[in-house]
Write an enzyme that holds these catalytic residues in place. Structure first.
Site, PDB file in Angstrom:
ATOM      1  N   ASP A   1     -59.393 106.650  -5.497  1.00 10.88           N
ATOM      2  CA  ASP A   1     -58.064 107.213  -5.746  1.00 10.88           C
ATOM      3  C   ASP A   1     -58.031 108.684  -5.329  1.00 10.88           C
ATOM      4  O   ASP A   1     -58.506 109.560  -6.050  1.00 10.88           O
ATOM      5  CB  ASP A   1     -57.711 107.070  -7.237  1.00 10.88           C
TER       6      ASP A   1
ATOM      7  N   HIS B   1     -79.837 106.725   4.713  1.00  7.36           N
ATOM      8  CA  HIS B   1     -79.964 105.777   3.596  1.00  7.36           C
ATOM      9  C   HIS B   1     -80.984 106.260   2.567  1.00  7.36           C
ATOM     10  O   HIS B   1     -80.950 105.848   1.401  1.00  7.36           O
ATOM     11  CB  HIS B   1     -80.358 104.395   4.122  1.00  7.36           C
TER      12      HIS B   1
END
Length: 482
Positions: A413, A171
């Site tokens: 995508d 993180h």
């Protein structure tokens, strides 16, 4: 070139050394290693995906993705960026597993969650660990510090009917909006549009921290300063809730259909419209968090006086857009604050949902301003142990939300990598399911809202004490009948 487990590898003299930014190197972010798993109902070209991401990680401004993490003499984190990435010191940790079968024939993949027609628990994200985590995949910060591992990892599992893609990182590298910027750049590279990729601010090959001055120039006190927990109060809260951290935690994924969220929002807007002179506004996120708060505390007495603290993670990019993080730029690091709502439990139960949702919306408007962000981060800078400020009381019940809807993860995508389109109508190269897993600190009652899929369904997950999810399943069944 991996070092010996348990000891940091020898320093490479040709590496460029860059300090990790203040708001990246905090105990909170050090505690998490994140795995983000995307399921595509298509067969994708694994090598094409790998090559495009690897090429991105080698670009100026993006080389932090391939940096190695080390501690300096003061114990602070720093990036060691190789002068050149090689087969021995790659820019990307990569692994690929191929199964010559459909997911329906695989004992684990056959159980991947599917959308539901009512709010439902649809699975346990931890059940799919063998799919999203490569062999010896990192689970703690030391797995980066004590090896020559790049920050970013890519693990792909191919089936005859689906492709599973997992990105994993500490993180300290980036937050959800940083991941969105990474995915956007990866998509452009995959599509052959490298010229359209924007270099992130504060790339690892320079020593510029765009947030270096954030929190050093407060002009007003934080509006919740009077309810801030001292370190002693925070310790008392920890002692009061230590059993929650010691109990067995169960992780579950929840699907909330679009029609259900729409109905909740319409009802809430109608409730507050009667008391407002101007058209009211509540986002779907406000409604979802308000509704889930009530569900998540359903094990408490309805008349409880206990303080419920909604601790909402909040991207600072929008409030900092006018100066430190221009909207035309991308920031692949951590820029997160927390916006808090404090309410007595009995009000969450007895008041209409619009009351809690309006409290959330009000807190965003009031505490999300540029000056309040400065006040919040000023408290963060001066805190002992570099912990963000917490608000409430030692007996509070805290629920943490992290809403990633703005990261548009379900709009990823990868159609440029499709070899064999699936039979679904949502379009090739678009994920049908996404989950997040974390290793290190397991935060009870912490709920990432993964986002909204192509059909408008929301997905959220989180850890709760063993037994709570069974009661919640009953609660969800009741909500869906209302």
């Amino acid at each position: 070139m991996l070092g010996i487990w348990g000891a940091a590898p020898a320093r490479v003299p040709t590496d460029t050394i860059v300090p990790v930014h203040f708001f990246d190197d905090t105990p909170l972010w050090r505690a998490f290693v994140l795995y983000s798993m995307f399921v595509f109902d298509d067969v994708l070209d694994a090598e094409k995906l790998r090559d495009s991401l690897d090429t991105l990680a080698r670009r100026d401004g993006w080389r932090k993705l391939g940096a190695r993490m080390r501690r300096n003499a003061k114990g602070e984190l720093e990036y060691h960026v190789p002068a050149a990435f090689t087969n021995g010191r790659p820019a990307l940790a990569y692994s690929h597993v191929h199964h010559d079968m459909d997911t329906t024939d695989h004992p684990i993949a056959s159980r991947l969650p599917k959308p539901s027609t009512r709010p439902s628990i649809v699975g346990d994200p931890d059940e799919f660990r063998s799919l999203f985590q490569p062999e010896r995949g990192p689970v703690k910060l030391d797995d980066y510090l004590n090896t020559d591992r790049p920050q970013l990892g890519l693990h792909i599992v191919s089936f005859k009917d689906k492709t599973i893609i997992c990105l994993y990182w500490p993180h300290t590298l980036m937050d959800a909006m940083g991941k969105m910027a990474l995915l956007d750049a990866w998509m452009l590279m995959l599509q052959g549009r490298a010229e359209d990729i924007v270099s992130p601010q504060g790339g690892a090959t320079d020593d510029v921290d765009p947030l270096a001055e954030l929190g050093k120039h407060p002009t007003e006190p934080h509006k919740l300063a009077g309810q801030r927990l001292s370190m002693f109060g925070l310790a008392q809260y920890g002692v009061s809730n230590i059993m929650d951290f010691c109990r067995t935690q169960e992780n579950r994924m929840v699907c909330v259909p679009a029609s259900f969220v729409t109905k909740l929002r319409e009802t809430a807007l109608k409730e507050i419209a009667d008391d407002s002179e101007k058209p009211p506004f509540l986002s779907e996120g406000d409604i979802l968090c308000a509704w889930w708060t009530r569900v998540a505390i359903s094990h408490l007495p309805q008349d409880s006086q206990r303080t419920i603290v909604l601790n909402n993670a909040y991207s600072l990019r929008a409030p900092l857009a006018a100066d430190l993080l221009p909207s035309s730029s991308v920031y692949v690091s951590n820029a997160i604050g927390f916006i808090n709502v404090l309410l007595p439990a009995h009000e969450v139960f007895s008041k209409p949902l619009s009351y809690v949702a309006s409290a959330i919306r009000h807190s965003i408007k009031e505490l999300g301003t540029r000056t309040q962000v400065e006040a919040f981060t000023a408290m963060w800078r001066e805190s002992q142990g570099k912990l963000p400020p917490f608000f409430g009381d030692r007996g509070m019940h805290m629920i943490t939300f992290s809403n990633w809807s703005k990261a548009r993860l379900f709009e990823t995508d990868f159609s440029a990598a499709v070899i064999k389109p699936g039979k679904k109508s949502r379009g090739p190269g678009v994920p049908s399911y996404i989950q997040n897993n974390q290793f290190g600190l397991i935060l009870p009652n912490g709920f990432p809202i993964i986002g909204k899929d192509a059909d408008g369904n929301y997905w959220l997950s989180g850890y709760m004490n063993k037994g709570h999810w069974g009661r919640i399943e009953e609660q969800l069944a009741g909500d869906s009948r209302e």
